[in-house]
Design an enzyme around this catalytic site. Sequence first.
Site, short mmCIF file in Angstrom:
data_model
loop_
_atom_site.label_atom_id
_atom_site.label_comp_id
_atom_site.label_asym_id
_atom_site.label_seq_id
_atom_site.Cartn_x
_atom_site.Cartn_y
_atom_site.Cartn_z
N HIS A 126 0.81 -1.23 0.00
CA HIS A 126 0.00 0.00 0.00
C HIS A 126 0.84 1.27 0.00
O HIS A 126 1.85 1.38 0.69
CB HIS A 126 -1.02 0.00 1.14
CG HIS A 126 -0.48 0.07 2.53
ND1 HIS A 126 -0.29 1.27 3.18
CD2 HIS A 126 -0.13 -0.89 3.42
CE1 HIS A 126 0.16 1.04 4.41
NE2 HIS A 126 0.27 -0.25 4.58
N ASP B 47 6.05 1.66 6.64
CA ASP B 47 4.74 1.02 6.48
C ASP B 47 3.88 1.94 5.62
O ASP B 47 3.30 2.88 6.13
CB ASP B 47 4.14 0.80 7.86
CG ASP B 47 2.70 0.34 7.84
OD1 ASP B 47 2.26 -0.17 6.80
OD2 ASP B 47 2.01 0.52 8.88
N GLU C 6 -5.41 1.35 2.48
CA GLU C 6 -5.14 0.27 3.44
C GLU C 6 -5.24 0.76 4.88
O GLU C 6 -5.75 0.04 5.75
CB GLU C 6 -3.75 -0.32 3.19
CG GLU C 6 -3.47 -1.62 3.93
CD GLU C 6 -2.96 -1.43 5.36
OE1 GLU C 6 -2.92 -2.42 6.12
OE2 GLU C 6 -2.58 -0.28 5.72
N GLU C 7 -4.76 1.96 5.15
CA GLU C 7 -4.71 2.44 6.53
C GLU C 7 -6.09 2.65 7.14
O GLU C 7 -6.21 2.77 8.36
CB GLU C 7 -3.91 3.75 6.60
CG GLU C 7 -2.42 3.61 6.30
CD GLU C 7 -1.66 2.82 7.36
OE1 GLU C 7 -2.27 2.37 8.36
OE2 GLU C 7 -0.44 2.64 7.20
N ASP D 65 3.65 -6.20 3.34
CA ASP D 65 3.45 -5.09 4.26
C ASP D 65 4.55 -5.18 5.32
O ASP D 65 5.43 -6.03 5.24
CB ASP D 65 2.05 -5.16 4.88
CG ASP D 65 1.52 -3.81 5.32
OD1 ASP D 65 2.33 -2.96 5.72
OD2 ASP D 65 0.29 -3.61 5.30
N HIS E 217 4.05 3.01 13.16
CA HIS E 217 3.10 4.13 13.26
C HIS E 217 3.66 5.32 14.02
O HIS E 217 2.93 6.25 14.36
CB HIS E 217 1.76 3.68 13.82
CG HIS E 217 0.93 2.94 12.83
ND1 HIS E 217 -0.45 2.97 12.84
CD2 HIS E 217 1.26 2.16 11.77
CE1 HIS E 217 -0.92 2.24 11.86
NE2 HIS E 217 0.10 1.74 11.19
#
Length: 346
Positions: free
Chosen positions: A71, A188, A222-223, A242, A322
């Site tokens: 993604h 990510d 995706e998130e 991922d 994140h």
Amino acid sequence: MNFDSGIDFLKQTVHTLMSADSPTGFTQSALDQAEALVQSIGYPTRRTRKGNLVVSIEGRDESRRVGMCAHLDTLGLMVRSITDQGRLMFTALGAPLLPSLEGEYCRIYTKSGACYTGTILSLSPAIHVFPDASTRPRDEKNMAVTLDELVHSKEDVLALGIRPGDFICFDPKTTFTERGYLKSRFIDDKGSVSLLITLLKLMKDANVKPRFHTEISFTVYEEVGHGASAIFEDVEELLVVDMGCVGDDLTCTEEQVSICAKDSCGPYDYGMVSRLVQLAEENNVDFALDIYPRYSSDASAYWHSGHDTPAALIGPGVYGSHGMERTHLHGLLNTMKLAALYLDLA
């Protein structure tokens, strides 16, 4: 295939994609960059109506079709409201680790195309002024963007054209160290997008094809949970690339490729997971097999949208997900090697 020969291209691709702001829902710039890279290598592309980028690769055997995805969308923020003092309250896009954003410079994109800069700060930002400067929660109710503009009221901000719904993008701070570490936000999953584009270049340079016809999709939602809900209909397997997780109760390191057996949405396909483990073991790919209870991927979106397709998940080990993330070139290369083994390139 000489994977080390792709390191410089991989690094350049990481920097190119990281420089394009692409919080989920605002991904046009990164899509354009990724599409230009893939087309310059020599592969055709198309876009779905939702904006996912799809690359079609001819296989040695066209009777079977497999899919891969990673993604392009990242975490971000959106203007929620404007205070009487002219600060921007925000809502999160995805699940950024909000305390890690304190003090970050950011860009605010308006619907008219203007871009302004600012800083994400606590509402008690000064130790000399606020008694709770060090203890106030770092969350959406207690943080805001201070604009680098001469604004002192809500009306001043509105006059700039800034409105609720405008996107707020923060700097990734992308750095490769001399020891091979990649430090950046949004590894990510732009790290995985970059390694797949690098694999495409190595394939083209070596004039090799995957065993079966392969569809690769770079998704853009995706998130927020529906990136791969609509990418391609007729693949017999889906390999999601991922990030892998590094931390408490996990075996994966930043130098390894992670093979995920189960995440918060349940187990991945047993046959595919077993085959990936066997490929890694037989070809001396440094890997870890782990379970991620606080994680979901595009495979979940694909399954929940009704696709009758087995799926598996691999990715480089990433520390600090994140937030300010970190991985190693070894982890990126091991992931690329396992993806190449899955495709059975020749």
